[in-house]
Design a protein around this motif. Structure first.
Motif, PDB file in Angstrom:
ATOM      1  N   ASN A 197      14.645-133.288 -11.923  1.00 36.32           N
ATOM      2  CA  ASN A 197      15.109-132.309 -10.904  1.00 36.32           C
ATOM      3  C   ASN A 197      16.626-132.431 -10.722  1.00 36.32           C
ATOM      4  N   VAL A 198      17.219-131.371 -11.269  1.00 34.30           N
ATOM      5  CA  VAL A 198      18.972-131.272 -11.140  1.00 34.30           C
ATOM      6  C   VAL A 198      19.054-130.229  -9.736  1.00 34.30           C
ATOM      7  N   GLY A 199      17.957-129.601  -9.082  1.00 26.09           N
ATOM      8  CA  GLY A 199      18.366-128.717  -8.011  1.00 26.09           C
ATOM      9  C   GLY A 199      17.126-128.218  -7.263  1.00 26.09           C
ATOM     10  N   LEU A 200      17.419-127.784  -6.089  1.00 28.46           N
ATOM     11  CA  LEU A 200      16.169-127.469  -5.255  1.00 28.46           C
ATOM     12  C   LEU A 200      15.569-126.001  -5.820  1.00 28.46           C
ATOM     13  N   LEU A 201      16.345-125.214  -6.390  1.00 34.63           N
ATOM     14  CA  LEU A 201      15.969-123.914  -6.841  1.00 34.63           C
ATOM     15  C   LEU A 201      16.090-123.829  -8.235  1.00 34.63           C
ATOM     16  N   MET A 202      17.048-124.056  -8.781  1.00 35.29           N
ATOM     17  CA  MET A 202      17.310-123.767 -10.478  1.00 35.29           C
ATOM     18  C   MET A 202      16.593-124.821 -11.112  1.00 35.29           C
ATOM     19  N   PHE A 203      15.742-124.325 -12.158  1.00 37.80           N
ATOM     20  CA  PHE A 203      14.869-125.045 -13.028  1.00 37.80           C
ATOM     21  C   PHE A 203      14.034-126.026 -12.099  1.00 37.80           C
ATOM     22  N   GLU A 204      13.953-125.636 -10.931  1.00 38.31           N
ATOM     23  CA  GLU A 204      12.611-126.235  -9.962  1.00 38.31           C
ATOM     24  C   GLU A 204      11.673-125.349  -9.787  1.00 38.31           C
ATOM     25  N   GLU A 205      12.318-123.987  -9.465  1.00 38.18           N
ATOM     26  CA  GLU A 205      11.372-122.900  -8.967  1.00 38.18           C
ATOM     27  C   GLU A 205      11.309-122.022 -10.339  1.00 38.18           C
ATOM     28  N   VAL A 206      10.263-121.082 -10.432  1.00 37.24           N
ATOM     29  CA  VAL A 206      10.318-120.075 -11.267  1.00 37.24           C
ATOM     30  C   VAL A 206      10.979-119.152 -10.764  1.00 37.24           C
ATOM     31  N   LEU A 207      11.963-118.260 -11.641  1.00 41.41           N
ATOM     32  CA  LEU A 207      13.072-117.387 -10.955  1.00 41.41           C
ATOM     33  C   LEU A 207      12.870-116.461 -12.146  1.00 41.41           C
ATOM     34  N   PRO A 208      12.874-115.038 -11.986  1.00 46.16           N
ATOM     35  CA  PRO A 208      12.908-114.719 -10.527  1.00 46.16           C
ATOM     36  C   PRO A 208      11.174-114.456 -10.201  1.00 46.16           C
ATOM     37  N   ALA A 257      26.953-129.312  -6.676  1.00 47.88           N
ATOM     38  CA  ALA A 257      27.041-128.017  -6.991  1.00 47.88           C
ATOM     39  C   ALA A 257      26.487-127.935  -8.489  1.00 47.88           C
ATOM     40  N   LEU A 258      25.563-127.226  -8.936  1.00 44.85           N
ATOM     41  CA  LEU A 258      24.817-127.170 -10.300  1.00 44.85           C
ATOM     42  C   LEU A 258      25.250-125.862 -10.757  1.00 44.85           C
ATOM     43  N   MET A 259      26.011-125.945 -11.764  1.00 37.73           N
ATOM     44  CA  MET A 259      26.342-124.852 -12.650  1.00 37.73           C
ATOM     45  C   MET A 259      25.853-124.880 -14.093  1.00 37.73           C
ATOM     46  N   ALA A 260      25.148-123.779 -14.577  1.00 34.21           N
ATOM     47  CA  ALA A 260      24.317-123.794 -15.912  1.00 34.21           C
ATOM     48  C   ALA A 260      24.613-122.415 -16.690  1.00 34.21           C
ATOM     49  N   ASP A 272      25.279-112.676 -21.480  1.00 34.40           N
ATOM     50  CA  ASP A 272      24.292-113.121 -20.492  1.00 34.40           C
ATOM     51  C   ASP A 272      24.064-114.547 -20.372  1.00 34.40           C
ATOM     52  N   ARG A 273      24.827-115.364 -20.913  1.00 38.83           N
ATOM     53  CA  ARG A 273      24.415-116.662 -20.768  1.00 38.83           C
ATOM     54  C   ARG A 273      24.455-117.401 -19.341  1.00 38.83           C
ATOM     55  N   GLY A 274      25.120-116.906 -18.547  1.00 38.93           N
ATOM     56  CA  GLY A 274      25.401-117.716 -17.226  1.00 38.93           C
ATOM     57  C   GLY A 274      24.253-117.446 -16.505  1.00 38.93           C
ATOM     58  N   TYR A 275      23.574-118.800 -16.122  1.00 31.47           N
ATOM     59  CA  TYR A 275      22.546-118.804 -15.215  1.00 31.47           C
ATOM     60  C   TYR A 275      22.656-118.479 -13.946  1.00 31.47           C
ATOM     61  N   GLY A 276      24.049-119.057 -13.690  1.00 35.53           N
ATOM     62  CA  GLY A 276      24.242-119.111 -12.118  1.00 35.53           C
ATOM     63  C   GLY A 276      24.930-120.555 -11.577  1.00 35.53           C
ATOM     64  N   THR A 277      24.887-120.332 -10.195  1.00 37.11           N
ATOM     65  CA  THR A 277      25.465-121.711  -9.389  1.00 37.11           C
ATOM     66  C   THR A 277      24.665-121.849  -8.454  1.00 37.11           C
ATOM     67  N   GLU A 278      24.191-123.121  -8.227  1.00 36.27           N
ATOM     68  CA  GLU A 278      23.390-123.418  -6.877  1.00 36.27           C
ATOM     69  C   GLU A 278      24.112-124.643  -6.295  1.00 36.27           C
ATOM     70  N   VAL A 279      24.458-124.476  -4.814  1.00 31.94           N
ATOM     71  CA  VAL A 279      25.059-125.333  -4.029  1.00 31.94           C
ATOM     72  C   VAL A 279      23.978-125.920  -2.942  1.00 31.94           C
ATOM     73  N   VAL A 299      21.590-122.560  -1.590  1.00 35.39           N
ATOM     74  CA  VAL A 299      22.103-121.445  -1.962  1.00 35.39           C
ATOM     75  C   VAL A 299      21.988-121.072  -3.439  1.00 35.39           C
ATOM     76  N   PHE A 300      21.462-120.244  -4.151  1.00 32.84           N
ATOM     77  CA  PHE A 300      21.756-119.978  -5.553  1.00 32.84           C
ATOM     78  C   PHE A 300      22.281-118.715  -5.632  1.00 32.84           C
ATOM     79  N   THR A 301      23.370-118.508  -6.378  1.00 29.32           N
ATOM     80  CA  THR A 301      23.982-117.026  -6.783  1.00 29.32           C
ATOM     81  C   THR A 301      23.687-116.817  -8.193  1.00 29.32           C
ATOM     82  N   PRO A 302      22.695-115.839  -8.581  1.00 27.04           N
ATOM     83  CA  PRO A 302      22.387-115.550  -9.961  1.00 27.04           C
ATOM     84  C   PRO A 302      23.487-115.140 -10.720  1.00 27.04           C
TER      85      PRO A 302
END
Length: 333
Positions: A197-208, A257-260, A272-279, A299-302
């Protein structure tokens, strides 16, 4: 009557030549990028295998040989994939390293793959460094419907951390190879273990995740038909710096801060390669020995990978900021 579900059960026999382990046991290796037993309180899955394993030590080097019947978890169905494993490992108080070789196969329908994984871990004074690199090569049929595929995928991570007085700083880098055309017979996508697990939302929860049109006990009110990513690092390049501070005894504050972005996309989607940023902000309180209370807000900004996506059935509009929170109480015994 009470149902008892025994997930793992194995036995160890110690001899003068080494240790023999037999049964259904957790599967783990290295930093947990490839195999993770899921023993952390925050774990949701964990890898399990039916295994015969023998471990011995020769000239300071651990030698591990094992045979697996891959535990797929389907009741009344034979687990038909097998794997042969050979690993070498070296350990001291400050340095550890290992090389895992795994050959996995099935006879009907035919399938075979080789996994090579190199892992190293070192404590250099106040600095901790850990890295893992894995390569998967294979071919054959994934199922009776999907045959004649060729697999070539790799993943890697590097984690560096250290303490300076009341501060802890860390940096994690990771890459999981992707595929320009996931519909052809060449499969190049690598997925980290779901427990990495690298974040609470990104790559941890199914999005969207969308609200189900007809909520029921089966879908739990959620619709995953427009999902772009799931619960695991896959087809991604990411960086996650972190800073921790101890303002008082037994209290730690950590911000990360997770940037991917996607490792590979079709040429038409390169922009469209940017997944976004999670803090993430995490507060840990350790009021007593072996007792932890953790509160995390995210907080995840797509990025354009989500915000520019339009699903043929569910449409678009996936550019909204996502918020998440978690509270975890742990007692170790």
């Amino acid at each position: 009557l009470t149902d008892i579900n025994v997930r793992r059960l194995w036995g160890d026999v110690y001899t003068q030549y080494g240790r023999l382990r037999v049964g259904r046991m957790p599967l783990e290796w290295g930093a947990g990028m490839l195999f993770n037993p899921g023993l952390d309180p925050n774990s949701d899955y964990g890898d399990t295998t039916d295994r015969i394993q023998f471990t011995t030590r020769l000239a300071g080097v651990y030698l591990v040989g094992a045979w697996d019947l891959i535990q797929e978890g389907f009741l009344n169905t034979n687990d038909d994939i097998q794997a042969a494993n050979l690993a070498l490992a070296y350990r001291t108080e400050t340095v550890s390293a290992g090389f895992l070789n795994r050959y996995k196969f099935r006879t009907d329908p035919g399938f075979r793959s080789y996994t090579g994984d190199v892992w190293a871990n070192a404590q250099l004074g106040p600095v901790h460094v850990e890295t893992e690199i894995a390569l998967i090569l294979g071919s054959g049929a994934l199922s009776e419907e999907v045959d004649e595929v060729d697999i070539s995928a790799f993943g890697a991570l590097l984690e560096i951390g250290g303490a300076i007085q009341q501060y802890n700083v860390g940096l994690q880098l990771g890459i999981a190879s992707g595929d320009e055309d996931p519909t052809d017979g060449d499969l190049n996508t690598f997925q980290f273990d779901r427990e990495h697990n690298v974040g609470l939302l990104m790559f941890e929860e199914v999005l969207p995740t969308l609200a189900a049109e007809t909520p029921n006990n089966t879908n739990n009110g959620r619709e995953y038909g427009a999902a772009r990513t799931g619960d695991g690092v896959s087809n991604a390049q990411y960086i996650r710096p972190s800073l921790g501070y101890t303002p008082a005894e037994r209290v730690t504050l950590t911000v990360s801060a997770l940037m991917a972005r996607a490792a590979k996309l079709p040429a038409a989607e390169e922009a469209d390669r940017g997944y976004g940023t999670e803090v993430d902000l995490k507060v840990r309180w350790n009021p007593y020995d072996k007792v932890w209370l953790d509160a995390t807000a995210a907080v995840f900004t797509p990025g354009p990978y989500y915000s520019n996506f339009t699903d043929p059935d569910f449409g678009g509009g996936y550019d909204g900021t996502a918020f998440g929170g978690q509270f975890l109480a742990t007692v170790e015994f």
